[in-house]
Design an enzyme around this catalytic site. Sequence first.
Site, PDB file in Angstrom:
ATOM      1  N   ASP A   1       3.382  -4.651  -5.965  1.00 29.90           N
ATOM      2  CA  ASP A   1       3.954  -5.905  -5.473  1.00 29.90           C
ATOM      3  C   ASP A   1       5.483  -5.873  -5.542  1.00 29.90           C
ATOM      4  O   ASP A   1       6.170  -6.303  -4.603  1.00 29.90           O
ATOM      5  CB  ASP A   1       3.426  -7.085  -6.292  1.00 29.90           C
TER       6      ASP A   1
ATOM      7  N   GLU B   1       0.821  -1.209   0.000  1.00 30.00           N
ATOM      8  CA  GLU B   1       0.000   0.000   0.000  1.00 30.00           C
ATOM      9  C   GLU B   1       0.857   1.261   0.000  1.00 30.00           C
ATOM     10  O   GLU B   1       0.493   2.268  -0.620  1.00 30.00           O
ATOM     11  CB  GLU B   1      -0.936  -0.008   1.216  1.00 30.00           C
TER      12      GLU B   1
END
Length: 411
Positions: free
Chosen positions: A353, A276
């Site tokens: 990611d 995030e």
Amino acid sequence: MTPPARTTALVTTAVGGVAFVVLAVLLVPWDPVPGGPLTPTDPATLFTPEQLDRAAGFASRTDWIGWASLAVRLAAACWLGFSRRGRALFARLPGPWWVAVVLAVAVFEVGLRLLTLPFAVLMRRQLLAYGLSTQSWPAWAVDLAKGEAVDVVGVSLALLVLVACARRWRRAWPAVAGSIAAVLVVLGSFTYPLVVEPLFNNFEPLPDGSLRTGVLALAEREGVDVDEVLVADASRRTTTLNAYVSGIAGSRRVVLYDNLVDDLPQDQALSVVAHELTHAKHDDVVTGTVLGAAGTCFAIGLLGVVLGALRRRGGSPADPAVVPLVLALYAVALVLSSPVQNTISRQIELRADVGALRATEDPAAFVELQRQLALRSVADPERPAWEHFWFGSHPTVLQRTALAERIGEGR
């Protein structure tokens, strides 16, 4: 539609379309994975046969519900918007034009919700059977009603702007409405975390402790200014794990589900947070917002072109009776544009990611996290490729595992 209005619609379509393409080329990470395309990991290396069977069983019980609900909604929307009998239902709505617009939106949206309610109930029964929901039926119904109210308010605002512009600027309305709608998209991104999210969850700051210390250390390492890291009381509704970034500028916040904070080991929780924070670092919400603004401008220009072609079917944008036609076109366009939206989303998620793996330097924790997320949500890792292309907003667990293995090998 007059020729000047048609010209304005074509120009608005072109400007919005070119802006969307240019912004997508410049802002979307089209090659986020080092080393090129990934070969998905063999699911048998991550899950037991029993776990794979359970996921496949859940998919077989819920897929038909989702497809049937979508088919009914599209069919009903098209009947209301494209047929004479459907549009006739909206031609008699009382009140001044702005009241008629709001009533038309409410009738359309609530009507479709009632038609698809049996499928929502069937879906919820499956979620309960598989232990994915912790919410009572009354609480679920309240959330459903609140969600419908939010939809009606948001769609009504958009249609009021559209019809008002068409009534005031009969020649230039596509350009004016497209510009105003683009601004509303930006305002919506800013206000959504402040106005809408609190309707469904309570939020508290992440409490002091080792996790908060780790979060702040990650943020400092990544050079991300963390205004707020909040914990949402999602466990009262679901057993699935999630986190997200929402808002722009002063309303930006990182939100973690409380069950993610409570149930995951710290290394896995930090892997989620690192993902995030990468979104925040690259201002991915801003990217989505400006793409949405450009796409909205393009859509309104295209709507002007289509309404001009359908003017004999009640396609005057200055008439409140146009509401069901506009909403039917929107429902169809939403499905047709899903591959574009989801392809962009998957690229952005892959970059996040990669950022998480590099920030935590712990591929094993990342892989175990992805496995736990899939198990908790009973996600089928072997969905058809076309379905994931059309409707998948995130990389699959098999792709994410392959990414972790590649990053780990390159360390």
